[in-house]
Write a protein that holds these residues in place. Structure first.
Motif, PDB file in Angstrom:
ATOM      1  N   PRO B  45       0.783  -1.244   0.000  1.00  0.00           N
ATOM      2  CA  PRO B  45       0.000   0.000   0.000  1.00  0.00           C
ATOM      3  C   PRO B  45       0.817   1.298   0.000  1.00  0.00           C
ATOM      4  O   PRO B  45       0.488   2.221  -0.748  1.00  0.00           O
ATOM      5  N   PRO B  46       1.891   1.414   0.805  1.00  0.00           N
ATOM      6  CA  PRO B  46       2.575   2.714   0.836  1.00  0.00           C
ATOM      7  C   PRO B  46       3.109   3.162  -0.524  1.00  0.00           C
ATOM      8  O   PRO B  46       3.235   4.356  -0.782  1.00  0.00           O
ATOM      9  N   PHE B  91      16.787   5.734  -7.385  1.00  0.00           N
ATOM     10  CA  PHE B  91      16.887   5.443  -5.959  1.00  0.00           C
ATOM     11  C   PHE B  91      16.402   4.033  -5.644  1.00  0.00           C
ATOM     12  O   PHE B  91      17.094   3.247  -5.004  1.00  0.00           O
ATOM     13  N   PHE B  92      15.194   3.731  -6.108  1.00  0.00           N
ATOM     14  CA  PHE B  92      14.597   2.451  -5.721  1.00  0.00           C
ATOM     15  C   PHE B  92      15.222   1.267  -6.448  1.00  0.00           C
ATOM     16  O   PHE B  92      15.354   0.186  -5.900  1.00  0.00           O
ATOM     17  N   LYS B  93      15.590   1.485  -7.714  1.00  0.00           N
ATOM     18  CA  LYS B  93      16.050   0.333  -8.489  1.00  0.00           C
ATOM     19  C   LYS B  93      17.571   0.203  -8.508  1.00  0.00           C
ATOM     20  O   LYS B  93      18.100  -0.906  -8.529  1.00  0.00           O
ATOM     21  N   TYR B  94      18.236   1.356  -8.520  1.00  0.00           N
ATOM     22  CA  TYR B  94      19.689   1.296  -8.720  1.00  0.00           C
ATOM     23  C   TYR B  94      20.484   1.799  -7.515  1.00  0.00           C
ATOM     24  O   TYR B  94      21.699   1.889  -7.593  1.00  0.00           O
ATOM     25  N   GLY B  95      19.799   2.136  -6.411  1.00  0.00           N
ATOM     26  CA  GLY B  95      20.492   2.673  -5.243  1.00  0.00           C
ATOM     27  C   GLY B  95      21.558   1.725  -4.718  1.00  0.00           C
ATOM     28  O   GLY B  95      22.742   2.081  -4.607  1.00  0.00           O
ATOM     29  N   ASN B  96      21.156   0.513  -4.427  1.00  0.00           N
ATOM     30  CA  ASN B  96      22.107  -0.469  -3.886  1.00  0.00           C
ATOM     31  C   ASN B  96      23.195  -0.794  -4.902  1.00  0.00           C
ATOM     32  O   ASN B  96      24.364  -0.939  -4.553  1.00  0.00           O
ATOM     33  N   PHE B  97      22.781  -0.908  -6.166  1.00  0.00           N
ATOM     34  CA  PHE B  97      23.723  -1.253  -7.248  1.00  0.00           C
ATOM     35  C   PHE B  97      24.813  -0.170  -7.347  1.00  0.00           C
ATOM     36  O   PHE B  97      26.007  -0.469  -7.436  1.00  0.00           O
ATOM     37  N   ALA B  98      24.396   1.102  -7.281  1.00  0.00           N
ATOM     38  CA  ALA B  98      25.352   2.210  -7.392  1.00  0.00           C
ATOM     39  C   ALA B  98      26.319   2.183  -6.214  1.00  0.00           C
ATOM     40  O   ALA B  98      27.536   2.347  -6.390  1.00  0.00           O
ATOM     41  N   LEU B 121      13.375  -1.633  -0.903  1.00  0.00           N
ATOM     42  CA  LEU B 121      12.407  -2.535  -1.535  1.00  0.00           C
ATOM     43  C   LEU B 121      12.000  -1.939  -2.876  1.00  0.00           C
ATOM     44  O   LEU B 121      11.647  -0.757  -2.941  1.00  0.00           O
ATOM     45  N   LEU B 122      12.066  -2.728  -3.938  1.00  0.00           N
ATOM     46  CA  LEU B 122      11.745  -2.217  -5.275  1.00  0.00           C
ATOM     47  C   LEU B 122      10.229  -2.177  -5.468  1.00  0.00           C
ATOM     48  O   LEU B 122       9.569  -3.202  -5.412  1.00  0.00           O
ATOM     49  N   PRO B 123       9.681  -0.982  -5.710  1.00  0.00           N
ATOM     50  CA  PRO B 123       8.224  -0.919  -5.963  1.00  0.00           C
ATOM     51  C   PRO B 123       7.904  -1.628  -7.276  1.00  0.00           C
ATOM     52  O   PRO B 123       8.505  -1.339  -8.305  1.00  0.00           O
ATOM     53  N   LEU B 469       7.832 -12.899 -13.975  1.00  0.00           N
ATOM     54  CA  LEU B 469       9.253 -12.551 -13.949  1.00  0.00           C
ATOM     55  C   LEU B 469       9.473 -11.055 -14.125  1.00  0.00           C
ATOM     56  O   LEU B 469      10.347 -10.464 -13.510  1.00  0.00           O
ATOM     57  N   TYR B 470       8.644 -10.427 -14.972  1.00  0.00           N
ATOM     58  CA  TYR B 470       8.885  -9.015 -15.275  1.00  0.00           C
ATOM     59  C   TYR B 470       8.447  -8.087 -14.149  1.00  0.00           C
ATOM     60  O   TYR B 470       8.679  -6.891 -14.223  1.00  0.00           O
ATOM     61  N   PHE B 471       7.826  -8.627 -13.087  1.00  0.00           N
ATOM     62  CA  PHE B 471       7.489  -7.783 -11.941  1.00  0.00           C
ATOM     63  C   PHE B 471       8.755  -7.194 -11.323  1.00  0.00           C
ATOM     64  O   PHE B 471       8.728  -6.122 -10.768  1.00  0.00           O
ATOM     65  N   GLN B 472       9.858  -7.950 -11.396  1.00  0.00           N
ATOM     66  CA  GLN B 472      11.078  -7.477 -10.755  1.00  0.00           C
ATOM     67  C   GLN B 472      11.732  -6.348 -11.541  1.00  0.00           C
ATOM     68  O   GLN B 472      12.664  -5.716 -11.074  1.00  0.00           O
ATOM     69  N   PHE B 473      11.255  -6.119 -12.762  1.00  0.00           N
ATOM     70  CA  PHE B 473      11.866  -5.054 -13.554  1.00  0.00           C
ATOM     71  C   PHE B 473      11.068  -3.771 -13.390  1.00  0.00           C
ATOM     72  O   PHE B 473      11.411  -2.744 -13.774  1.00  0.00           O
TER      73      PHE B 473
END
Lengths: 334, 473
Positions: B45-46, B91-98, B121-123, B469-473
């Motif tokens: 929800p958030p 931020f959400f997708k590449y924060g940790n990667f960066a 957590l990736l939205p 599978l594509y939910f993670q993208f």
């Protein structure tokens, strides 16, 4: 019209499959679906107020008949939180920390479950319950478990693609499992549907090897471990709830092997004094002592209702009294 | 909420009931909008707040761009939209990667740096709706579209539940005009929408999850060490799994939208019958490849600035396309491989003399097989958990591995051969056709039989309920 015809054909085909698999001895089960956590989470959500909660492993799941309990106590909510293969104390800890729970916990234990290495065994289930989102949980009214609990043909082993591959390779059709799990999470073990001798040999060997590979704590060390969980019990009792530790039936060599590694006098018999709660060992009462486990570790489905009735007879005086009522028989720790 | 869950069945039935009830079109749009928020909130929800943010920013930016006379102000509003949308994505997708890469870079320079554990957590679907809302602002900025007059319509465009979490990435120019008049599916459209939903579920539940996923998981599991044959079988199975998973989702999305009277663009067109890589990308994830073409490749100069620049633009576009799929260098390599394939294909087309053989059935079959084999080699990097594993499997596939590696069982091998054989044949047979037309040509009785077979197979293929599978993208 096309869709009505398609729906009619699909319903007819599904009914035909159901009849076919049932005629070959298959029963509905939620076991082996890879989604065992969800029904547990759903059950855990019902463990509030003065619910009667079964906590333990497969021995409790197979030996305690929910239907028998419901017949005896129709007004009492019964919740089965036993999990096959996983020692139960993480669930006990969770219920202890739940201010909404002030019911009765029937906790099936053996001495080794109190060791620190076993404490978190059911934590995955507990975490799944706490991490479910309230809104998401409300929305995820998953109907699949309801259907799986009622249709034998919805077992993963009877999935049509899988059966088609078996048929193409000229393999025999799947045979019924001797273990099934009902919608209320109670386990049904039908030993007549399997090779009991082979199973007994395997079970004894597994128990022997499992205990031989353990580092058995000294009675003093074990007592320390048990004392660590006492605050959980006190927390439940402070809210008006209670905990009863029960040793479910085992038979034959299983009893001898466990007695060798965990002598009853040094371990089980001290549990009541260490925790200050009622404990009951199946061998201590003639009403429950005569049951035989075909594989030495679990009751057959045909015995589960009678054992449950006998166990409830034994526990009735305790269940009738409040948690702090010491006058009720039988004596504590026996 | 997953299309392959019974929850969706109930949810969709309620949505349909409200949509076809005698209420005003405005109320129906409101009900679709709030149903879409509910659909998204069922996951977390958030994160609905992110949807609201994206909607508000792009709505405002597009309006301001349209009314601004000053070019610099227009550009400022566009930059605001780009920074906020891509910033959230970064931020959400590449924060940790960066942070991980920064740590590795500093470590290589002898600097010890321990980044904070962000635990982000990736939205779900953020890559899809970010690109979708961005396309609207970019279209308004470049004058290809006018700002829409209704905020309700725009919010519904961003949030419309069938395509919200995994596409197709719909353009505003395609969706917003459909919001003007009340949408109501004809009987044929409704029937075809249901058929697409069922077909999508069949692809996902039966083919991807029940038949192929266990084989792929085994070959790509830790410590399997496949033989060359098993590596090919596992990778070909993955080619089938990812197609059926993703195309299955797209079919469900298009079908659900069609039942509501909305038309969404086609996302897959029998991609494994592609002859060449430019053909592949005209058939695979069409809404993404056209997005990248229109908003990245063409603005970079496309093919208008000489061969070298064209090759560079192709590589840049595919590398970014790879990174869009996930925060990992393996995805970048996957994109890079496809970029390289496109560059080589382009070079060959220009420099090799034309021969009649390539136009014959055999020549086209050879080219199609070579395309599929290269696509499979690239899939290794898409699926592998690490470069070590990708290296192990790709070397095994290229014949440099060991034939004494682990193999599949007879049943698994047969599953791969039968399922993938059927899939490739169906793609080849329908290569120049449309599925809708092919099904329409069937007699009514066989349509009913086809639909009932799909339904029975979907119902009787229980197992792990896997997310798309594509939910993670």
């Amino acid at each position: 019209m096309i869709w009505l015809a398609a729906l009619g054909l699909a319903v007819a085909a599904s009914a035909g499959l159901e009849v076919f698999w049932r005629s070959r001895g298959h029963r509905p089960t939620t076991n082996g679906t890879g989604t065992e956590v969800e029904p547990w989470v759903e059950a855990r959500a019902r463990a509030t107020g003065d619910a009667f909660v079964l906590v333990g492993q497969s021995r409790a799941q197979a030996g305690f008949c929910g239907e028998t309990f419901r017949q005896r106590c129709p007004d009492q909510e019964f919740v089965n939180l036993a999990v096959s293969g996983l020692p139960p104390l993480a669930t006990l800890r969770d219920l202890a920390g739940d201010d909404d729970f002030h019911g009765t916990i029937l906790c099936s234990v053996v001495p080794h479950v109190f060791e620190p290495s076993e404490l978190d065994a059911q934590q995955e289930y507990v975490d799944a319950y706490h991490h479910r989102d309230a809104l998401a949980g409300w929305l995820e009214l998953d109907l699949a478990p309801w259907f799986r609990a009622r249709m034998a043909s919805l077992q993963p082993k009877l999935a049509l693609p899988r059966v088609a591959i078996d048929l193409a390779l000229r393999r025999p059709l799947p045979t019924p499992d001797y273990v099934t799990v009902n919608g209320d999470r109670s386990m049904v073990i039908d030993f007549s549907a399997t090779d009991v001798e082979r199973l007994r040999t395997w079970r004894i060997e597994r128990t022997r090897r499992g205990l031989a590979n353990r580092t058995i704590p000294s009675p003093a060390r074990w007592a320390e471990d048990v004392r660590d969980i006492v605050p959980w019990i006190r927390a439940i009792e402070a809210r008006g709830g209670r905990v009863i530790f029960v040793r479910f039936p085992t038979s034959g060599e299983h009893v001898a092997i466990t007695e060798h590694y965990y002598p009853r006098a040094d371990y089980w018999d001290r549990l009541a004094d260490l925790t200050g709660v009622r404990t009951f060992h199946f061998a201590d009462d003639p009403r429950t002592a005569h049951f035989v486990c075909p594989d030495t570790s679990h009751l057959d489905w045909s015995d589960a209702p009678r054992f449950t009735a006998a166990l409830l007879d034994v526990l009735e005086p305790w269940l009738a009294g409040s948690s702090g009522d010491e006058s009720a028989a039988p004596p504590r720790g026996r | 909420m997953l299309f392959n869950s019974s929850t969706f069945l109930v949810f969709f039935a309620v949505v349909l009931a409200v949509h076809y009830s005698p209420i005003s079109w405005r109320l129906k749009k409101h009900s679709l909008l709030w149903a879409s928020y509910l659909f998204y909130a069922a996951w977390n929800p958030p994160f609905v707040v992110l949807l609201w943010l994206s909607t508000l920013v792009d709505w405002t930016a597009a309006q301001r761009i349209a009314i601004s006379e000053d070019r610099r102000r227009k550009r400022a509003w566009l930059v605001l939209s780009l920074v906020s949308n891509l910033g959230l994505l970064a931020f959400f997708k590449y924060g940790n990667f960066a942070l991980e890469n920064l740590q590795a870079l500093l470590s290589a320079c002898g600097v010890v740096y321990q980044p904070p554990a962000l635990d982000i957590l990736l939205p779900v679907g953020i890559s899809f709706y970010t690109f979708q809302t961005l396309s609207y602002t970019l279209d308004v900025y470049f004058g290809r579209a006018k700002p829409w007059h209704s905020f309700l319509d725009f919010a519904l465009y961003v949030t419309f539940f069938p395509q919200l979490v995994a596409g197709p990435i719909v353009r505003a120019t395609c969706f917003l005009p459909q919001c003007v008049e009340p949408r109501r599916a004809t009987r044929d459209q409704f029937g075809w929408g249901l058929m697409l939903l069922l077909l999508g579920l069949f692809q996902k539940v039966v083919v991807a999850d029940a038949l192929l996923a266990p084989i792929v998981d085994q070959v790509y599991g830790t410590g399997f060490g496949p033989s060359g044959t098993a590596a090919w079988q596992g990778t070909v199975a993955f080619a089938g799994q990812i197609f059926c998973d993703f195309a299955g989702y797209s079919s469900c999305a298009i079908g659900a939208a069609m039942c509501l009277g909305f038309s969404l663009p086609e996302n897959f067109r029998f991609p494994y019958a592609a002859i060449g890589f430019s053909d592949f990308w005209r058939r695979w994830h069409i809404s993404l490849s056209t997005w990248l073409r229109d908003y990245l490749y063409v603005p970079l100069g496309g093919n208008r600035r000489g061969a070298m620049r064209t090759h560079g633009n192709l590589m840049a576009t595919m590398l970014i396309g790879g990174l869009w799929h996930g925060a990992s260098w393996t995805f970048v390599v996957w994109g890079g491989l496809h970029g390289a394939f496109l560059v080589v294909e382009r070079w060959l087309r220009r420099h090799l003399p034309e021969r009649r053989f390539w136009s014959t059935a055999l020549g086209r079959l050879a080219l199609g097989a070579a395309t599929f084999a290269c696509v499979c080699l690239a899939w290794v990097f898409f699926r592998a958990e690490s470069f070590d594993q990708a290296w192990e499997i790709s070397t095994a596939m290229l014949g440099f591995g060991s034939e004494i590696g682990a193999g599949l069982t007879r049943a698994q091998a047969m599953t791969v051969h039968v399922v993938m054989g059927a899939l490739l044949l169906s793609h080849a047979a329908l290569r120049n056709d449309r599925l809708e037309l092919a099904v329409a040509r069937l007699p009514h009785w066989s349509k009913a039989l086809f639909a009932s077979c799909l339904l029975v197979l979907v119902i009787h293929s229980p197992g792990d309920q896997r997310a798309f599978l594509y939910f993670q993208f």
